[in-house]
Design a protein around this motif. Structure first.
Motif, PDB file in Angstrom:
ATOM      1  N   VAL A 107       0.838  -1.204   0.000  1.00 29.96           N
ATOM      2  CA  VAL A 107       0.000   0.000   0.000  1.00 29.96           C
ATOM      3  C   VAL A 107       0.870   1.251   0.000  1.00 29.96           C
ATOM      4  O   VAL A 107       0.594   2.211  -0.720  1.00 29.96           O
ATOM      5  N   GLN A 108       1.947   1.243   0.768  1.00 29.17           N
ATOM      6  CA  GLN A 108       2.838   2.405   0.831  1.00 29.17           C
ATOM      7  C   GLN A 108       3.641   2.598  -0.454  1.00 29.17           C
ATOM      8  O   GLN A 108       4.172   3.682  -0.694  1.00 29.17           O
ATOM      9  N   ALA A 109       3.722   1.565  -1.286  1.00 29.26           N
ATOM     10  CA  ALA A 109       4.442   1.686  -2.557  1.00 29.26           C
ATOM     11  C   ALA A 109       3.684   2.547  -3.565  1.00 29.26           C
ATOM     12  O   ALA A 109       4.296   3.114  -4.472  1.00 29.26           O
ATOM     13  N   ALA A 123      11.252  10.397   0.154  1.00 31.25           N
ATOM     14  CA  ALA A 123      12.196  10.480   1.269  1.00 31.25           C
ATOM     15  C   ALA A 123      12.366   9.132   1.955  1.00 31.25           C
ATOM     16  O   ALA A 123      13.443   8.810   2.450  1.00 31.25           O
ATOM     17  N   ARG A 124      11.304   8.330   1.951  1.00 25.69           N
ATOM     18  CA  ARG A 124      11.334   7.059   2.667  1.00 25.69           C
ATOM     19  C   ARG A 124      10.659   5.985   1.822  1.00 25.69           C
ATOM     20  O   ARG A 124       9.631   6.231   1.208  1.00 25.69           O
ATOM     21  N   LEU A 125      11.257   4.804   1.843  1.00 29.25           N
ATOM     22  CA  LEU A 125      10.698   3.691   1.084  1.00 29.25           C
ATOM     23  C   LEU A 125      10.041   2.689   2.027  1.00 29.25           C
ATOM     24  O   LEU A 125      10.526   2.466   3.130  1.00 29.25           O
ATOM     25  N   GLU A 130      12.467  -2.193  -3.409  1.00 25.57           N
ATOM     26  CA  GLU A 130      13.745  -1.848  -4.031  1.00 25.57           C
ATOM     27  C   GLU A 130      13.447  -1.067  -5.303  1.00 25.57           C
ATOM     28  O   GLU A 130      12.777  -1.579  -6.208  1.00 25.57           O
ATOM     29  N   LEU A 131      13.913   0.167  -5.359  1.00 22.97           N
ATOM     30  CA  LEU A 131      13.723   0.967  -6.564  1.00 22.97           C
ATOM     31  C   LEU A 131      14.864   0.710  -7.531  1.00 22.97           C
ATOM     32  O   LEU A 131      15.999   0.503  -7.118  1.00 22.97           O
ATOM     33  N   PHE A 132      14.537   0.735  -8.804  1.00 23.54           N
ATOM     34  CA  PHE A 132      15.560   0.591  -9.825  1.00 23.54           C
ATOM     35  C   PHE A 132      16.078   1.978 -10.171  1.00 23.54           C
ATOM     36  O   PHE A 132      15.316   2.941 -10.239  1.00 23.54           O
TER      37      PHE A 132
END
Length: 141
Positions: A107-109, A123-125, A130-132
């Motif tokens: 949900v936070q993605a 600012a926060r993941l 994992e971001l590309f």
């Protein structure tokens, strides 16, 4: 925000749908395969797609993510246990949320994807996302 879910495991698909809807997102699907996902996306352009790489026992999710991005401008996040394949296909998606994942992270993605699409770096993941790295754009000489 309209989110397309592409997952061929019915229990996982239902859980993803419920969690996203509970958070206030409209869910398109879940689609269980490439042709169904493409048809849904063409009819109602989603803002984001969560795509499992392994659809029907094959790595069809990568091609689907590339197709949605190229033809419809729909960004994707892979939700998969196939991390190596996801990383090799970093051109196709914004990032990967490895299975098993925390539904709160899923949900936070969504706002992370929104920020990236607007050219902002979050600012926060969420835990596990994992971001590309964005691919550099070649400059004309």
């Amino acid at each position: 925000m309209l989110v397309l879910v592409v997952e061929d495991e019915p229990m996982i698909a239902a859980s993803i749908q419920w969690e996203l809807e509970d958070a206030g997102y409209e869910v398109l699907g879940p689609a269980t395969g490439v042709s169904e996902a493409e048809a849904l996306a063409r009819q109602t352009r989603p803002d984001l797609a969560f795509i499992d790489i392994n659809l029907a026992g094959h790595d069809e999710g990568v091609g689907l993510a590339r197709e949605l991005k190229a033809r419809l401008g729909v960004p994707s996040i892979f939700v998969t246990g196939q991390l190596a394949q996801a990383r090799q296909a970093s051109d196709a998606a914004l990032g990967v949320l490895p299975k098993p994942f925390n539904f709160q992270s899923l949900v936070q993605a969504v706002p992370v994807a929104q920020a990236l699409e607007q050219g902002r770096r979050p600012a926060r993941l969420p835990l596990g996302l994992e971001l590309f790295a964005p691919r550099p754009v070649a400059q004309a000489s």
